[in-house]
Enzyme design. Structure first.
Site, PDB file in Angstrom:
ATOM      1  N   HIS A 109      -3.203  16.253  97.319  1.00 24.52           N
ATOM      2  CA  HIS A 109      -2.394  15.746  98.431  1.00 24.52           C
ATOM      3  C   HIS A 109      -2.153  16.828  99.491  1.00 24.52           C
ATOM      4  O   HIS A 109      -2.048  18.001  99.175  1.00 24.52           O
ATOM      5  CB  HIS A 109      -1.018  15.271  97.922  1.00 24.52           C
ATOM      6  CG  HIS A 109      -1.112  14.291  96.811  1.00 24.52           C
ATOM      7  ND1 HIS A 109      -1.484  12.993  96.975  1.00 24.52           N
ATOM      8  CD2 HIS A 109      -0.874  14.440  95.471  1.00 24.52           C
ATOM      9  CE1 HIS A 109      -1.472  12.365  95.809  1.00 24.52           C
ATOM     10  NE2 HIS A 109      -1.121  13.231  94.878  1.00 24.52           N
TER      11      HIS A 109
ATOM     12  N   ASN B 108      10.606  14.410  96.957  1.00 19.81           N
ATOM     13  CA  ASN B 108       9.696  13.577  96.187  1.00 19.81           C
ATOM     14  C   ASN B 108       9.542  12.214  96.843  1.00 19.81           C
ATOM     15  O   ASN B 108      10.535  11.595  97.203  1.00 19.81           O
ATOM     16  CB  ASN B 108      10.272  13.430  94.772  1.00 19.81           C
ATOM     17  CG  ASN B 108       9.236  13.064  93.756  1.00 19.81           C
ATOM     18  OD1 ASN B 108       8.376  12.241  94.003  1.00 19.81           O
ATOM     19  ND2 ASN B 108       9.339  13.681  92.592  1.00 19.81           N
TER      20      ASN B 108
ATOM     21  N   GLN C 130       5.177  19.493  83.480  1.00 18.57           N
ATOM     22  CA  GLN C 130       4.180  18.765  82.703  1.00 18.57           C
ATOM     23  C   GLN C 130       2.879  19.544  82.876  1.00 18.57           C
ATOM     24  O   GLN C 130       2.272  19.501  83.938  1.00 18.57           O
ATOM     25  CB  GLN C 130       4.060  17.323  83.209  1.00 18.57           C
ATOM     26  CG  GLN C 130       5.346  16.534  82.987  1.00 18.57           C
ATOM     27  CD  GLN C 130       5.366  15.269  83.825  1.00 18.57           C
ATOM     28  OE1 GLN C 130       5.326  15.333  85.041  1.00 18.57           O
ATOM     29  NE2 GLN C 130       5.432  14.134  83.163  1.00 18.57           N
TER      30      GLN C 130
ATOM     31  N   GLY D 278       1.393  14.696  80.611  1.00 20.39           N
ATOM     32  CA  GLY D 278       1.784  13.785  81.680  1.00 20.39           C
ATOM     33  C   GLY D 278       1.484  14.282  83.079  1.00 20.39           C
ATOM     34  O   GLY D 278       1.811  13.621  84.052  1.00 20.39           O
ATOM     35  N   GLN D 279       0.842  15.450  83.212  1.00 20.23           N
ATOM     36  CA  GLN D 279       0.527  15.993  84.537  1.00 20.23           C
ATOM     37  C   GLN D 279      -0.584  15.158  85.178  1.00 20.23           C
ATOM     38  O   GLN D 279      -1.643  14.966  84.590  1.00 20.23           O
ATOM     39  CB  GLN D 279       0.079  17.449  84.415  1.00 20.23           C
ATOM     40  CG  GLN D 279      -0.251  18.113  85.738  1.00 20.23           C
ATOM     41  CD  GLN D 279      -0.769  19.539  85.556  1.00 20.23           C
ATOM     42  OE1 GLN D 279      -1.157  19.948  84.475  1.00 20.23           O
ATOM     43  NE2 GLN D 279      -0.778  20.282  86.640  1.00 20.23           N
TER      44      GLN D 279
ATOM     45  N   VAL E 133      -0.951  15.429  88.941  1.00 16.75           N
ATOM     46  CA  VAL E 133      -1.352  16.233  90.097  1.00 16.75           C
ATOM     47  C   VAL E 133      -1.805  17.579  89.550  1.00 16.75           C
ATOM     48  O   VAL E 133      -1.039  18.264  88.867  1.00 16.75           O
ATOM     49  CB  VAL E 133      -0.184  16.401  91.098  1.00 16.75           C
ATOM     50  CG1 VAL E 133      -0.600  17.303  92.257  1.00 16.75           C
ATOM     51  CG2 VAL E 133       0.275  15.046  91.618  1.00 16.75           C
TER      52      VAL E 133
ATOM     53  N   HIS F 242      -1.865  20.599  90.081  1.00 14.10           N
ATOM     54  CA  HIS F 242      -1.236  21.723  90.766  1.00 14.10           C
ATOM     55  C   HIS F 242       0.093  21.930  90.040  1.00 14.10           C
ATOM     56  O   HIS F 242       0.903  21.003  89.976  1.00 14.10           O
ATOM     57  CB  HIS F 242      -1.004  21.346  92.233  1.00 14.10           C
ATOM     58  CG  HIS F 242      -0.532  22.465  93.111  1.00 14.10           C
ATOM     59  ND1 HIS F 242      -0.928  22.572  94.423  1.00 14.10           N
ATOM     60  CD2 HIS F 242       0.308  23.503  92.906  1.00 14.10           C
ATOM     61  CE1 HIS F 242      -0.365  23.622  94.980  1.00 14.10           C
ATOM     62  NE2 HIS F 242       0.399  24.206  94.070  1.00 14.10           N
TER      63      HIS F 242
ATOM     64  N   HIS G  41       3.691  22.294  89.034  1.00 10.53           N
ATOM     65  CA  HIS G  41       4.921  21.978  89.757  1.00 10.53           C
ATOM     66  C   HIS G  41       6.058  21.789  88.777  1.00 10.53           C
ATOM     67  O   HIS G  41       5.870  21.338  87.654  1.00 10.53           O
ATOM     68  CB  HIS G  41       4.771  20.758  90.678  1.00 10.53           C
ATOM     69  CG  HIS G  41       4.282  19.514  90.006  1.00 10.53           C
ATOM     70  ND1 HIS G  41       2.964  19.341  89.628  1.00 10.53           N
ATOM     71  CD2 HIS G  41       4.923  18.381  89.666  1.00 10.53           C
ATOM     72  CE1 HIS G  41       2.825  18.147  89.075  1.00 10.53           C
ATOM     73  NE2 HIS G  41       4.000  17.546  89.079  1.00 10.53           N
TER      74      HIS G  41
ATOM     75  N   HIS H 120       9.583  19.963  88.099  1.00  7.42           N
ATOM     76  CA  HIS H 120      10.463  18.863  88.465  1.00  7.42           C
ATOM     77  C   HIS H 120      11.909  19.334  88.303  1.00  7.42           C
ATOM     78  O   HIS H 120      12.263  19.890  87.263  1.00  7.42           O
ATOM     79  CB  HIS H 120      10.258  17.660  87.522  1.00  7.42           C
ATOM     80  CG  HIS H 120       8.927  17.003  87.651  1.00  7.42           C
ATOM     81  ND1 HIS H 120       8.722  15.902  88.451  1.00  7.42           N
ATOM     82  CD2 HIS H 120       7.735  17.272  87.074  1.00  7.42           C
ATOM     83  CE1 HIS H 120       7.465  15.520  88.351  1.00  7.42           C
ATOM     84  NE2 HIS H 120       6.838  16.344  87.531  1.00  7.42           N
TER      85      HIS H 120
END
Length: 152
Positions: A9, A28, A84, A90-91, A93, A95, A97, A99
């Site tokens: 993204h 988000n 994640q 559960g990742q 994306v 990259h 990150h 949460h």
């Protein structure tokens, strides 16, 4: 900074409310709870193990600063801070990150349901534009968070 890369993204600057030497924080587009934000390294790295030590230090310093502000700004009493790391975790994306979710008593019937919601959060079949917040809504929230971080 007009855009930043977040995995596959491109993130508009208007959605970013903090940028450090090596990290950035963004609102988000589909928060699990109000105030759910993400903190990422500037360098697009897929897995946590691939970060350099200086990136880990900056990422966690930025996360601590963002978490403190989010907890206060959203009148929360606790936080869920989660990474994640990999597809089985559960990742979605590719990259790294973090949460950051402000939490309040009773926000989930079962406390650990927050993790179920994070699992569903970015799934391909759930990630459709009709479920996203508007760019204007995200920009307004990021602007307010920027102001909160500027306060002494």
């Amino acid at each position: 900074m007009s855009t930043l890369r977040f995995g596959q993204h491109l993130i508009k600057a208007s959605a970013v409310f903090l940028q450090t030497e090596l990290s950035f924080a963004l609102v988000n587009r589909k928060p699990v709870v109000p105030g759910h934000v993400l903190v990422c390294p500037l360098r697009p790295v897929e897995r946590f193990r691939d970060l350099r030590p200086d990136e880990v230090a900056d990422l966690f310093s930025a996360t601590q600063r963002v978490a403190d502000m989010v907890e206060k700004h959203f009148n929360a009493t606790s936080l869920t801070i989660a990474i994640q790391d990999g597809p089985e975790a559960g990742q979605t994306v590719k990259h790294v990150h973090v949460h950051v979710l402000p939490r309040k008593a009773g926000d989930f019937e079962r406390n650990d349901s927050v993790y179920d919601e994070l699992q569903k959060h970015d799934r391909e079949d759930e990630d459709v534009p009709s479920k996203w917040r508007s760019e204007e809504e995200m920009a307004a929230e990021a602007s307010e968070m920027r102001k909160q971080l500027e306060r002494p």
